[in-house]
Motif scaffolding. Structure first.
Motif, PDB file in Angstrom:
ATOM      1  N   TYR A  87      13.808  -4.200   0.678  1.00  0.00           N
ATOM      2  CA  TYR A  87      13.100  -4.137   1.952  1.00  0.00           C
ATOM      3  C   TYR A  87      13.954  -4.620   3.115  1.00  0.00           C
ATOM      4  O   TYR A  87      13.778  -4.178   4.253  1.00  0.00           O
ATOM      5  CB  TYR A  87      11.813  -4.960   1.870  1.00  0.00           C
ATOM      6  N   GLU A  88      14.885  -5.499   2.823  1.00  0.00           N
ATOM      7  CA  GLU A  88      15.730  -6.024   3.895  1.00  0.00           C
ATOM      8  C   GLU A  88      16.602  -4.940   4.534  1.00  0.00           C
ATOM      9  O   GLU A  88      17.131  -5.133   5.636  1.00  0.00           O
ATOM     10  CB  GLU A  88      16.625  -7.145   3.364  1.00  0.00           C
ATOM     11  N   ILE A  89      16.737  -3.792   3.869  1.00  0.00           N
ATOM     12  CA  ILE A  89      17.595  -2.744   4.402  1.00  0.00           C
ATOM     13  C   ILE A  89      17.077  -2.220   5.739  1.00  0.00           C
ATOM     14  O   ILE A  89      17.835  -1.694   6.558  1.00  0.00           O
ATOM     15  CB  ILE A  89      17.725  -1.589   3.374  1.00  0.00           C
ATOM     16  N   GLY A  90      15.782  -2.375   5.987  1.00  0.00           N
ATOM     17  CA  GLY A  90      15.197  -1.949   7.247  1.00  0.00           C
ATOM     18  C   GLY A  90      14.857  -3.096   8.163  1.00  0.00           C
ATOM     19  O   GLY A  90      14.144  -2.907   9.157  1.00  0.00           O
ATOM     20  N   GLY A  91      15.342  -4.295   7.813  1.00  0.00           N
ATOM     21  CA  GLY A  91      15.074  -5.447   8.656  1.00  0.00           C
ATOM     22  C   GLY A  91      13.587  -5.712   8.807  1.00  0.00           C
ATOM     23  O   GLY A  91      12.785  -5.433   7.910  1.00  0.00           O
ATOM     24  N   LEU A  92      13.186  -6.190   9.960  1.00  0.00           N
ATOM     25  CA  LEU A  92      11.792  -6.559  10.171  1.00  0.00           C
ATOM     26  C   LEU A  92      10.873  -5.342  10.173  1.00  0.00           C
ATOM     27  O   LEU A  92       9.681  -5.455   9.858  1.00  0.00           O
ATOM     28  CB  LEU A  92      11.652  -7.333  11.484  1.00  0.00           C
ATOM     29  N   ALA A  93      11.398  -4.173  10.482  1.00  0.00           N
ATOM     30  CA  ALA A  93      10.570  -2.968  10.474  1.00  0.00           C
ATOM     31  C   ALA A  93       9.987  -2.711   9.085  1.00  0.00           C
ATOM     32  O   ALA A  93       8.847  -2.256   8.951  1.00  0.00           O
ATOM     33  CB  ALA A  93      11.402  -1.762  10.921  1.00  0.00           C
ATOM     34  N   PHE A  94      10.765  -2.998   8.056  1.00  0.00           N
ATOM     35  CA  PHE A  94      10.289  -2.818   6.684  1.00  0.00           C
ATOM     36  C   PHE A  94       9.631  -4.085   6.152  1.00  0.00           C
ATOM     37  O   PHE A  94       8.772  -4.016   5.271  1.00  0.00           O
ATOM     38  CB  PHE A  94      11.452  -2.427   5.773  1.00  0.00           C
ATOM     39  N   MET A  95      10.034  -5.235   6.653  1.00  0.00           N
ATOM     40  CA  MET A  95       9.538  -6.495   6.110  1.00  0.00           C
ATOM     41  C   MET A  95       8.105  -6.798   6.543  1.00  0.00           C
ATOM     42  O   MET A  95       7.369  -7.464   5.822  1.00  0.00           O
ATOM     43  CB  MET A  95      10.448  -7.646   6.541  1.00  0.00           C
ATOM     44  N   ARG A  96       7.691  -6.317   7.721  1.00  0.00           N
ATOM     45  CA  ARG A  96       6.355  -6.661   8.201  1.00  0.00           C
ATOM     46  C   ARG A  96       5.251  -6.250   7.227  1.00  0.00           C
ATOM     47  O   ARG A  96       4.333  -7.039   6.962  1.00  0.00           O
ATOM     48  CB  ARG A  96       6.129  -6.052   9.582  1.00  0.00           C
ATOM     49  N   PRO A  97       5.280  -5.017   6.655  1.00  0.00           N
ATOM     50  CA  PRO A  97       4.246  -4.675   5.670  1.00  0.00           C
ATOM     51  C   PRO A  97       4.296  -5.565   4.428  1.00  0.00           C
ATOM     52  O   PRO A  97       3.273  -5.748   3.752  1.00  0.00           O
ATOM     53  CB  PRO A  97       4.562  -3.215   5.316  1.00  0.00           C
ATOM     54  N   LEU A  98       5.475  -6.101   4.137  1.00  0.00           N
ATOM     55  CA  LEU A  98       5.600  -6.951   2.961  1.00  0.00           C
ATOM     56  C   LEU A  98       4.809  -8.245   3.121  1.00  0.00           C
ATOM     57  O   LEU A  98       4.306  -8.794   2.146  1.00  0.00           O
ATOM     58  CB  LEU A  98       7.081  -7.270   2.708  1.00  0.00           C
ATOM     59  N   PHE A  99       4.686  -8.735   4.346  1.00  0.00           N
ATOM     60  CA  PHE A  99       3.913  -9.953   4.565  1.00  0.00           C
ATOM     61  C   PHE A  99       2.454  -9.754   4.149  1.00  0.00           C
ATOM     62  O   PHE A  99       1.816 -10.655   3.612  1.00  0.00           O
ATOM     63  CB  PHE A  99       3.992 -10.376   6.035  1.00  0.00           C
TER      64      PHE A  99
END
Length: 351
Positions: A27-39
């Motif tokens: 998920y880190e490959i997209g930075g915060l754009a990908f990480m937000r759904p992970l929260f």
């Protein structure tokens, strides 16, 4: 796994393909754009764990390992010289070193063999594991934790050899810890720490970190009123996603069914080993997923190494062969392992 006969879940569980695939995407490959759904998925996983263990999401903390979780518990208390913590004699080091390390602060760490004996004076914490990791015998942890709570003593339960096998917690447990790499078949990098409502109300937690703030990074927001006060930092997303996939499978299958399947397999192993003349040291009543037997006059390590050469994977602990099938273990795997151990018994390591 194709070509591999595996009865060693008490060491490292075979990760199902579904769980491995779930953890492939970085998920880190997209930075915060990908990480937000992970929260959001963090919260969903806390809720799922809470349903499983009969607590609420505020009781659930994510740690990097069982060892890290138990060290966090050890750091929770303001110890005074002469305080006592008790733990099982001969236990795995993860449930020994956090307590013996406290001796530098004047704490008396005592190893216990007879859990029916009264607790020593000034005992502040009882740290017990659910299962003897060498024999596979379930410890009387429920009675011990109930007696401790009745005496006003804090309790900590290392449940790594029960989580994923059978019920492993009670209302008398203040701290519950289990890594996901064994019977929960989700690999390294994650352990669950459950903190009781009593502990949340009366204890401050071991440290203050940005992740434990109500509104990171705002210091003025204060600390959360939840088990997140025990979290030291973010757990790698892939470990969380692997466990999320595994937990979903366990939920769909049903925990009672999982437990019944494990018991059928371990009972078959236990009974067949006895019939072959092995001295089985595990208890069929106080059972776990582990069955240990003495291969004397053969050396357990030599037997295990001979098994590896045949792609039969079992373990050795304290001079015994340790077999630990899970609900995923096929009847064919059990049969192949037992037939091989019969040949070892009758013909030696070259059998």
């Amino acid at each position: 796994m194709i070509g591999l006969t595996y009865l060693n879940y008490a060491s490292i569980g075979l990760m199902p393909l579904r769980s491995a695939v779930a953890g492939l995407w970085p998920y880190e490959i997209g930075g915060l754009a990908f990480m937000r759904p992970l929260f959001t998925r963090h919260g969903e996983l806390r809720d799922a764990i809470a349903r499983w263990l009969g607590v609420t999401e505020r009781n659930v903390a994510f740690m990097g390992s069982t060892t890290a979780a138990l060290h966090a518990v050890a750091r929770t208390f303001r110890w005074e010289e002469g305080d006592v913590v008790v733990y099982p004699e001969g236990d795995y080091p993860a449930n020994v070193l956090p307590w013996t390390d406290l001796m530098r602060h004047g704490v008396c760490a005592r190893a216990v063999r007879d859990w029916s004996a009264p607790f020593p004076e000034r005992t502040r914490l009882v740290a017990i594991s659910t299962v003897d990791w060498t024999t596979g015998t379930e410890r009387p942890w429920q009675d011990v934790c109930a007696r401790a709570r009745a005496a006003g003593i804090w309790t900590c339960l290392d449940a790594i050899q029960s989580a994923g096998v059978k019920p492993s917690t009670s209302a008398d447990v203040d701290f519950w810890a289990a890594g996901t790499q064994k019977w929960l078949v989700s690999g390294f990098g994650l352990a669950v720490l459950v903190v009781s409502d009593r502990a949340l109300a009366d204890l401050e937690g071991p440290w203050s970190t940005p992740i434990s703030l109500r509104e990171p990074p705002h210091l003025e927001s204060g600390l959360v009123d939840s088990a997140r006060r025990w979290e030291l930092g973010w757990v790698t997303p892939t470990a969380l996603l692997r466990f999320r996939a595994s937990l979903r499978w366990f939920e769909r299958t049903g925990w009672d069914e999982v437990s019944a399947r494990v018991r059928r397999r371990r009972d078959r192993v236990h009974e067949r080993l006895m019939a072959m003349g092995y001295r089985v040291i595990s208890d069929p009543t106080a059972w776990s997923g582990i069955v240990s037997c003495d291969p004397a006059p053969l050396d357990a390590k030599a037997v295990v190494e001979a098994g590896y050469r045949r792609r039969i994977v079992v373990g050795d602990r304290a001079g015994c062969i340790r077999l630990s099938p899970h609900c995923f273990t096929t009847d064919g795997e059990v049969t192949r392992t037992l037939d091989w151990l019969w040949r070892v018994k009758s013909r030696g390591l070259d059998g």
